[in-house]
Design an enzyme around this catalytic site. Structure first.
Site, short mmCIF file in Angstrom:
data_model
loop_
_atom_site.label_atom_id
_atom_site.label_comp_id
_atom_site.label_asym_id
_atom_site.label_seq_id
_atom_site.Cartn_x
_atom_site.Cartn_y
_atom_site.Cartn_z
N LYS A 235 1.52 -1.29 -0.01
CA LYS A 235 0.03 0.21 0.18
C LYS A 235 0.57 1.24 0.05
CE LYS A 235 -4.02 -2.10 2.55
NZ LYS A 235 -4.94 -1.92 4.13
N ARG B 274 -1.47 -14.27 4.91
CA ARG B 274 -2.45 -14.02 5.50
C ARG B 274 -2.08 -14.09 6.67
NH1 ARG B 274 -6.52 -9.90 4.93
NH2 ARG B 274 -7.17 -10.53 7.25
N THR C 116 -5.05 -6.67 11.06
CA THR C 116 -5.29 -5.51 10.54
C THR C 116 -4.79 -4.47 10.94
OG1 THR C 116 -7.46 -6.68 9.60
CG2 THR C 116 -7.73 -4.98 9.89
N ARG D 285 3.17 -6.02 9.55
CA ARG D 285 1.73 -5.19 10.52
C ARG D 285 2.75 -5.32 11.54
NH1 ARG D 285 -3.96 -6.42 7.39
NH2 ARG D 285 -4.15 -5.76 5.84
N ASN E 19 -1.87 0.34 7.43
CA ASN E 19 -0.69 -0.84 8.27
C ASN E 19 0.08 -1.94 6.34
OD1 ASN E 19 -2.98 -1.67 6.03
ND2 ASN E 19 -4.69 -2.93 7.75
N HIS F 248 -1.84 -4.74 1.80
CA HIS F 248 -3.04 -5.87 1.48
C HIS F 248 -2.57 -7.76 1.32
CE1 HIS F 248 -6.86 -7.05 -0.02
NE2 HIS F 248 -6.45 -7.23 -0.68
#
Ligand code: IDP
Ligand code: MG
Length: 199
Positions: A17, A126, A132, A143, A163, A166
């Protein structure tokens, strides 16, 4: 020389991001996926239009509600009145506001989009990405290693939680996102040198 695909092989999308790109974390992020054994099969830098950014995320109530419910739970846990920030306590309405901020955010600078392939790739990516909200993400995750951003601050400033990456949340999101970011000819099939040693 083609890769060794099985019925456990999945493809998933990662975006670095805007905060990850402007912080110079692109190489670090890609290398975390590569060293785990995930295969990079598509990669590009894109400066998304508002429409493209908006269509990246789902527009179903189910998605709005899952985003909004997490926000409501976080605020309750921290004793902050959710209504003061959002003007509502309805998770769907909160999810819609967050989606508007996401479109603002993803158009602010280029993003780096990639497709990763591997066994159970959606879940593995993930895990490497982390929760998140960076403030809650485990150390060792992307993150959790590079941020402490929190909705408690982000929502007061009417912006997204920054964060860094994605990652597709499930098979349905992965299928949509692969098609949304890449043409079929931009996705490559090849064998990584260590495939035989690892599997
Ligand atoms: P994910 O990125 O971990 O899959 P989603 O629930 O799909 O999380 O939410 C999409 C993005 O929306 C998050 O990555 C984050 O940037 C942003 N976001 C989620 N909840 C909030 C919030 O309460 N305030 C601000 N931004 C949020
Ligand atoms: Mg998601």
């Amino acid at each position: 020389m083609k890769g060794n695909q099985t019925d456990k092989t999945e493809r998933t999308v990662v975006l670095v991001k805007p905060d990850g790109v402007v912080r110079g974390l692109v190489g670090e992020i890609i290398s975390r996926f590569e060293r785990r054994g995930l295969k990079l099969i598509a990669l590009k830098m894109v400066w998304p239009t508002r429409e493209h950014a908006d269509k990246h995320y789902p527009s179903q109530d189910e998605w709005f509600s899952s985003v909004g419910s997490r926000t409501v739970d976080f605020f309750k846990e921290h004793g902050v009145a959710v209504k003061e920030h959002f003007g509502t306590e309805d998770p769907i309405e909160i999810g819609k506001q967050v989606k508007g901020w996401l479109a603002d955010y993803l158009t602010r600078s280029p993003v780096v989009a990639m497709v990763l392939e591997g066994f159970h790739a959606i879940a593995v990516v993930r895990k490497l990405t982390g929760s998140t909200y960076p403030v809650e993400a485990a150390p060792g995750t992307i993150r959790g290693d590079y941020s402490v951003d929190t909705p408690a601050v982000a929502n007061a400033q009417k912006r997204v939680v920054k964060n860094i990456v994605h990652a597709s949340g499930n098979a349905q999101e992965a299928a949509h996102e692969i098609e949304h970011w890449f043409n079929p000819e931009e996705i490559h099939d090849y064998k990584r040198a260590e495939e035989e040693a690892m599997f």
